[in-house]
Motif scaffolding. Structure first.
Motif, mmCIF file in Angstrom:
data_model
loop_
_atom_site.group_PDB
_atom_site.id
_atom_site.type_symbol
_atom_site.label_atom_id
_atom_site.label_comp_id
_atom_site.label_asym_id
_atom_site.label_seq_id
_atom_site.Cartn_x
_atom_site.Cartn_y
_atom_site.Cartn_z
ATOM 1 N N LEU A 70 0.818 -0.774 0.306
ATOM 2 C CA LEU A 70 0.272 -0.408 -0.448
ATOM 3 C C LEU A 70 0.492 1.095 -0.329
ATOM 4 O O LEU A 70 1.961 1.658 1.363
ATOM 5 N N ARG A 97 2.269 1.436 -9.724
ATOM 6 C CA ARG A 97 1.860 -0.084 -9.514
ATOM 7 C C ARG A 97 3.115 -0.713 -10.723
ATOM 8 O O ARG A 97 3.365 -1.316 -10.764
ATOM 9 N N ALA A 103 -2.158 -0.413 -4.122
ATOM 10 C CA ALA A 103 -3.216 0.111 -4.269
ATOM 11 C C ALA A 103 -2.556 2.341 -4.308
ATOM 12 O O ALA A 103 -1.477 2.011 -2.765
ATOM 13 N N ARG A 105 -2.327 5.153 -1.816
ATOM 14 C CA ARG A 105 -3.912 6.235 -0.818
ATOM 15 C C ARG A 105 -3.451 6.829 -0.003
ATOM 16 O O ARG A 105 -2.080 7.426 -0.297
ATOM 17 N N TRP A 153 -11.058 6.660 -6.893
ATOM 18 C CA TRP A 153 -10.521 6.863 -6.144
ATOM 19 C C TRP A 153 -12.288 6.378 -5.117
ATOM 20 O O TRP A 153 -13.348 6.868 -4.869
ATOM 21 N N ASP A 347 -8.775 6.006 -1.160
ATOM 22 C CA ASP A 347 -7.770 5.174 -1.695
ATOM 23 C C ASP A 347 -7.762 4.628 -3.225
ATOM 24 O O ASP A 347 -8.878 5.069 -3.954
ATOM 25 N N LEU A 348 -7.460 4.508 -4.125
ATOM 26 C CA LEU A 348 -6.945 4.410 -4.965
ATOM 27 C C LEU A 348 -6.459 1.997 -5.410
ATOM 28 O O LEU A 348 -5.359 2.614 -5.589
ATOM 29 N N PRO A 349 -7.327 1.013 -5.653
ATOM 30 C CA PRO A 349 -6.686 0.460 -5.583
ATOM 31 C C PRO A 349 -6.532 -0.066 -7.237
ATOM 32 O O PRO A 349 -6.620 0.508 -7.742
ATOM 33 N N LEU A 350 -5.075 -0.297 -7.516
ATOM 34 C CA LEU A 350 -4.305 -0.388 -8.450
ATOM 35 C C LEU A 350 -4.762 -1.829 -8.663
ATOM 36 O O LEU A 350 -4.366 -2.610 -9.901
ATOM 37 N N ARG A 351 -4.264 -2.876 -8.199
ATOM 38 C CA ARG A 351 -4.238 -4.321 -8.049
ATOM 39 C C ARG A 351 -5.668 -4.675 -7.445
ATOM 40 O O ARG A 351 -5.757 -5.277 -5.700
ATOM 41 N N PRO A 352 -7.410 -4.718 -7.235
ATOM 42 C CA PRO A 352 -8.211 -5.002 -6.905
ATOM 43 C C PRO A 352 -8.117 -6.317 -6.483
ATOM 44 O O PRO A 352 -8.920 -6.611 -4.887
ATOM 45 N N TYR A 355 -6.392 -5.807 -3.498
ATOM 46 C CA TYR A 355 -7.090 -4.291 -2.106
ATOM 47 C C TYR A 355 -7.561 -5.015 -1.872
ATOM 48 O O TYR A 355 -7.648 -4.553 -0.329
#
Length: 373
Positions: A70, A97, A103, A105, A153, A347-352, A355
């Protein structure tokens, strides 16, 4: 505008911070030395050869999946939040990423609402008002919130204002263009009376390095007020790291009455902003008002240093007179400052999938903690 994000040295990062008027102490290179349990890096935004933005990134690994982290930028990054956020945050997401973040934050240092001390006091007195957000406020920063939501986000702001991250609601005392007399006059009668009472009782406030003495009182305060104290080593590390950047970056204030330590507080200053970061007080001799004496000493020093703002840090948004948390804002509102709401953490999930697994881990850990209580 085409921006590139790449690593910068701590020296380059610090030089950028020194050139800014407003930067959170959580976005200084020194903060990386304080948060030793996180891997850290300084990133810079470049417009051609010009460094135009910077951010401290703290990397927290996923248990059992240590190659993913994270990426956390507390109260940052330091960029133009009024600009094209695609141009600023797109390169950040791509870079993080590619280097293993699942993710991001972050906590944009952008205000979305302010309430005067008078409004807060009226709200507490009105039984129909239970939250700051029930009161009218000048709305700002809405475009940042809208952009973050549209870009995918996810808000991480707990309803009561306090969570695992940094507070969305704070209480701040404006200082720009004001004198000591102006600030004192803006305080309520109780605060002015308490400052005078401390002086009349002979309370002396000094600055120094007695961290062990401060910590003993801080632990006493934690036991009384039922919060988990940080270890002495944490404060020793914080003072050492921050003073490497600037000798006056952090100060310990101690209030003594007849030789006895009755209150202590820590102030941090970066550029034009000062923060009341930690405080402690004795259960005995509370009538001599050592805490008010410490606060007044810090406010005066912030004024003397040319600060624009003195922050008393987090509050909850409650104005319900029956809520035990309302005492926090009642104490701070006496300074005559203003309650402020920020955009909060997102938060922005980059790998859901990772995450979601991380979120499950956090919920299970919280559940275990609650069962142990």
């Amino acid at each position: 505008m085409s921006l590139v994000v790449r690593p910068i040295s701590a020296a380059e990062h610090l030089a950028f911070v020194r050139a800014q008027r407003s930067v959170s102490f959580l976005q200084t290179p020194a903060w990386a030395q304080v948060k030793t349990e996180w891997r850290s890096e300084s990133l810079g935004w470049y417009d051609g050869t010009s460094l135009v933005g910077a951010g401290l990134v703290l990397h927290r690994p996923v248990p059992r999946l240590e190659r993913f982290t994270l990426a956390y930028l507390p109260e940052g990054p330091v960029i133009d939040w009024n600009g094209n956020l695609d141009a600023w945050l797109g390169p950040l997401a791509s870079r993080l990423r590619a280097h293993g973040a699942f993710a991001i934050r972050l906590g944009p240092p952008v205000r979305t609402g302010t309430w005067t001390a008078a409004q807060v006091k009226e709200g507490i007195a009105d039984r129909a008002i239970t939250r700051l957000t029930d009161l009218p406020s000048e709305q700002t920063g809405a475009q940042v919130t809208a952009w973050l939501r549209e870009a995918g986000w996810l808000p991480q702001n707990p309803e009561d204002g306090f969570g695992t991250g940094h507070p969305q609601f704070t209480f701040e005392l404006p200082l720009a263009g004001r004198t000591e007399a102006d600030v004192l006059q803006g305080m309520n009668q109780q605060w002015r009376r308490n400052i005078k009472k401390a002086a009349k009782a002979g309370v002396e406030v000094t600055t120094g390095d007695e961290l062990k003495t401060f910590h003993d009182l801080y632990v006493h305060t934690a036991e009384r007020d039922r919060f988990t104290p940080r270890p002495l080593r944490y404060f020793e590390t914080m003072f050492a790291a921050m003073r490497v950047e600037e000798p006056d970056r952090i100060r310990l204030y101690s209030a003594h009455h007849e030789g006895q330590l009755v209150a202590a507080a820590v102030m941090i200053r970066v550029g034009g902003q000062a923060w009341y970061a930690y405080g402690a007080s004795s259960t005995e001799k509370r009538e001599v008002r050592g805490s008010n004496a410490c606060q007044w000493a810090m406010i005066r020093d912030a004024l003397a240093a040319g600060c624009d703002v003195y922050s008393l840090r987090g509050i909850t948004p409650t104005l319900d007179a029956d809520d035990p948390h309302v005492g926090l804002i009642q104490f701070k509102v006496g300074t005559g400052g203003e309650a402020v709401r920020y955009v909060g953490e997102w938060d922005l999930p980059l790998r859901p999938m990772v995450y979601r697994a991380f979120g499950l881990y956090l919920r299970q850990r919280q559940s275990r903690r609650e069962r142990r209580r």
